[in-house]
Design an enzyme around this catalytic site. Structure first.
Site, PDB file in Angstrom:
ATOM      1  CG  HIS A  80     -23.212  31.056 -60.589  1.00  0.00           C
ATOM      2  ND1 HIS A  80     -22.529  29.846 -60.111  1.00  0.00           N
ATOM      3  CD2 HIS A  80     -24.435  30.496 -61.161  1.00  0.00           C
ATOM      4  CE1 HIS A  80     -23.363  28.739 -60.822  1.00  0.00           C
ATOM      5  NE2 HIS A  80     -24.411  28.877 -61.123  1.00  0.00           N
TER       6      HIS A  80
ATOM      7  CG  HIS B 112     -24.765  24.261 -62.354  1.00  0.00           C
ATOM      8  ND1 HIS B 112     -24.541  24.498 -63.880  1.00  0.00           N
ATOM      9  CD2 HIS B 112     -25.400  25.388 -61.711  1.00  0.00           C
ATOM     10  CE1 HIS B 112     -25.171  25.815 -63.985  1.00  0.00           C
ATOM     11  NE2 HIS B 112     -25.560  26.327 -62.531  1.00  0.00           N
TER      12      HIS B 112
END
Length: 330
Positions: free
Chosen positions: A56, A218
């Site tokens: 991320h 996700h």
């Protein structure tokens, strides 16, 4: 999948080595497990630790440094670390004033966070946990414990870090962080899913002309799939949802974050921010602080997260306090 990587099994180690080497004056990579603020050893204050999967970037480890995080405990790509490195990090961070432990509300992170707190309680370590859970798409506000943690963790690091630097006690820092968490809300939109860099497999698939409002970081579904809309239309839909969730009214002040998910250009993000700023102004809501750019990405997912946080003079003071991290400086 086209990515400049080596052996997928070494992804996490190599990206963290690169992060530390490119920011030698601010952070260090310790024992192949932790990203640590180089000035931690001199910290005579409450310190701050977080955990979360890699993949991320720049979140979460890119916000370690003065005025924000003291230690980040990174897991593998999109995966939480286990409790042992978290226990190690909190013990390392504790300088006698206590440790704030920030956990995003995802199943693996929460399991690790709870096991870590249980172990530390037995050892008598002074630690307080704050959970960020501001995704409005997957649960109503009254069911906040079911909400996912999105980009809101990053401004919370800034608020909590400034409160700690000002000399507040652990109880006070935790209360300030919780107040900020309770007054923020985030919603995401995606136009294309990402691929998992260790497998090459897509984590979400959308139609050629579709977008999904509410997609998690996700690839979790958000229930808002619809034909692609313009920047202004999308910004207004998302702004209305956040305004409603926070019950914002004329005369209030907000922090706005437009966080690119990885493959949405800065041009697009700025066009969206322009609409949000002007739309809020029409409603008498003042944007007193903002971030536009990639803060917490999902590899090459196309889309963005929009976060609003209610601000008052106290919160704005913490927001404007100095900090020095690899990817956020004031």
């Amino acid at each position: 999948m086209k990515k400049f990587i080596n052996d997928p099994s070494n992804l996490t180690k190599e990206l963290l080595e690169g992060l530390a080497l490119s920011n030698k004056d601010i952070i260090e990579y310790v024992d192949g497990e932790l990203i640590v603020n180089k000035k931690l050893k001199d910290a005579d204050r409450v310190t701050i630790v977080t955990l979360g999967g890699t993949g991320h970037e720049p979140a979460l480890s890119g916000f370690v440094g003065e005025g924000m995080l003291d230690i980040s405990v990174p897991g593998d790509i999109f995966a939480a670390p286990g409790p042992q490195p978290c226990i190690k990090a909190i013990k390392m961070a504790d300088k006698g004033k206590g440790v704030l432990f920030v956990v995003l509300n995802h199943a693996g992170d929460m399991l690790t966070g709870n096991l870590t707190m249980k172990a530390l309680k037995k050892e008598g370590i002074k630690v307080a946990k704050v959970v960020t859970q501001e995704d409005i798409s997957n649960a109503p506000r009254e069911n906040g414990d079911d909400r996912r943690g999105l980009v809101g963790c990053v401004p919370l690091y800034k608020i909590a870090g400034a409160a700690a630097a000002s000399g507040k006690s652990l109880e006070e820092v935790a209360e300030i962080a919780q107040k900020f968490a309770d007054n923020m809300a985030t919603i995401a939109v995606a136009t294309r899913g990402a691929t998992h860099p260790t497998t090459g497999e897509p984590i979400a698939v959308l139609g050629e002309d579709d977008m999904e409002i509410g997609m998690g970081q996700h690839g979790e579904g958000g229930g808002g799939r619809m034909p692609l809309k313009t920047a202004d239309e999308t910004a207004q839909i998302m702004s209305d949802a956040l305004i409603k969730d926070l019950s914002l009214v004329s005369g209030e002040k907000v922090l706005v974050v437009i966080n690119g998910s990885g493959a949405t250009t800065l041009m697009e993000q700025l066009i969206v921010f322009r609409k949000v700023h002007n739309y809020l102004a029409e409603k008498g809501i003042e944007v007193v602080a903002n971030v536009v750019g990639e803060v917490l990405t999902v590899q090459e997912q196309a889309g963005f997260q929009m976060m609003f946080a209610r601000m008052d003079d106290e919160m704005l003071g913490y927001w404007n306090a100095p900090c020095n991290t690899p990817y956020f400086k004031k």
